[in-house]
Design a protein around this motif. Sequence first.
Motif, short mmCIF file in Angstrom:
data_model
loop_
_atom_site.label_atom_id
_atom_site.label_comp_id
_atom_site.label_asym_id
_atom_site.label_seq_id
_atom_site.Cartn_x
_atom_site.Cartn_y
_atom_site.Cartn_z
N LEU A 56 48.48 93.90 -67.79
CA LEU A 56 48.25 95.31 -68.12
C LEU A 56 48.86 95.66 -69.47
O LEU A 56 48.26 96.38 -70.27
CB LEU A 56 48.83 96.20 -67.02
N LEU A 57 50.06 95.14 -69.73
CA LEU A 57 50.74 95.41 -70.99
C LEU A 57 49.93 94.90 -72.17
O LEU A 57 49.75 95.61 -73.18
CB LEU A 57 52.12 94.75 -70.97
N SER A 58 49.43 93.69 -72.07
CA SER A 58 48.64 93.12 -73.17
C SER A 58 47.30 93.84 -73.33
O SER A 58 46.87 94.12 -74.45
CB SER A 58 48.42 91.62 -72.94
N CYS A 59 46.65 94.19 -72.22
CA CYS A 59 45.38 94.91 -72.30
C CYS A 59 45.56 96.32 -72.86
O CYS A 59 44.75 96.81 -73.65
CB CYS A 59 44.72 94.97 -70.92
N PHE A 60 46.65 96.98 -72.46
CA PHE A 60 46.92 98.33 -72.94
C PHE A 60 47.16 98.32 -74.45
O PHE A 60 46.64 99.18 -75.19
CB PHE A 60 48.15 98.90 -72.22
N GLN A 61 47.93 97.33 -74.93
CA GLN A 61 48.18 97.24 -76.37
C GLN A 61 46.92 96.86 -77.13
O GLN A 61 46.70 97.30 -78.26
CB GLN A 61 49.29 96.22 -76.64
N CYS A 62 46.09 96.05 -76.50
CA CYS A 62 44.82 95.67 -77.12
C CYS A 62 43.93 96.90 -77.31
O CYS A 62 43.33 97.08 -78.37
CB CYS A 62 44.12 94.62 -76.24
N VAL A 63 43.86 97.75 -76.29
CA VAL A 63 43.06 98.98 -76.39
C VAL A 63 43.67 99.93 -77.42
O VAL A 63 42.95 100.60 -78.17
CB VAL A 63 42.97 99.65 -75.01
N THR A 64 45.01 99.97 -77.50
CA THR A 64 45.68 100.85 -78.45
C THR A 64 45.33 100.48 -79.89
O THR A 64 45.16 101.36 -80.76
CB THR A 64 47.20 100.77 -78.26
N LEU A 65 45.22 99.18 -80.18
CA LEU A 65 44.93 98.72 -81.54
C LEU A 65 43.44 98.58 -81.83
O LEU A 65 43.06 98.22 -82.94
CB LEU A 65 45.61 97.37 -81.79
N ALA A 66 42.62 98.79 -80.82
CA ALA A 66 41.18 98.57 -80.99
C ALA A 66 40.57 99.58 -81.95
O ALA A 66 41.23 100.51 -82.44
CB ALA A 66 40.48 98.64 -79.64
N SER A 67 39.29 99.40 -82.21
CA SER A 67 38.57 100.27 -83.14
C SER A 67 38.66 101.74 -82.71
O SER A 67 38.76 102.06 -81.53
CB SER A 67 37.10 99.84 -83.20
#
Length: 267
Positions: free
Chosen positions: A54-65
């Motif tokens: 969840l932590l990695s996915c949340f950060q991925c969404v935060t930095l996404a387009s």
Amino acid sequence: MNLAASNFIFLMTLGLPHAIFIFYWKFTYTDSDCRADLFLARSSRGLAICLTCLLSCFQCVTLASSSVRWLYFKIRLQKYLTPVIVFLSLLSLTSSLNAALYPVAYYNATDNHSFSLGYCFVLYPTRFLFQAIGFITFSRDLVFVILMALASTYILLILHRHRKQMKGKRSSERKQEATAEQQASKTIVTLVVLYVFFFGLDNSIWFYQIAVGEAFKEITDIRHYLSFCFPTIFPVIILLFNQKLQNKIGPCVKTQLSHLQAVSSIQ
């Protein structure tokens, strides 16, 4: 905080008893103690995997387009973050219920559908059940590990793209552009890399044990040692990468050291 708590519970319920047994300190467990201990250990281990993902996915969404679709997804994920954590907690608890059914404190023989922790034994009624539960647990962990690996790979791509864009700027401007999101991303990527390494080896050994149908104690000890590595290193990584924690802990440590020096000089 939830990830730190789950790692701490895992170390206390499986790491501490295992270390005590390895160093030949005698302690007595009942069947109920074994079931409660292993249930908490399996649940906390599963929750640690889910929360790291969840932590990695949340950060991925935060930095996404910053497109409209991603913006909507970011808002929804932030809004429902607590229910997602509750859901993952329930998932870890329910998928670990088998750990509360089969452990016993004493058992004289070993067979191909049981394994020993030394202080507790886990006895499955049949080899089929042993392998079925093992493959289900392995599949659950594998799904989350793949998700966190994909999310971390995407984070690395974003950071690499940003680094190329920053090459033409001066060093002072680069420091200003080093945002909290980027620092958090580096922390999360480091955690995921270590997690995939340690738990990848752990799950590979577990897959071998359930495929062969034999759980030798020596192999089980190696697997447990690997599973203890990440919860042990986790707080060190957080302290090294989190400047706020360093700023808060640093003065406290200096104060305590100066106090000890003052006491020793008086004595």
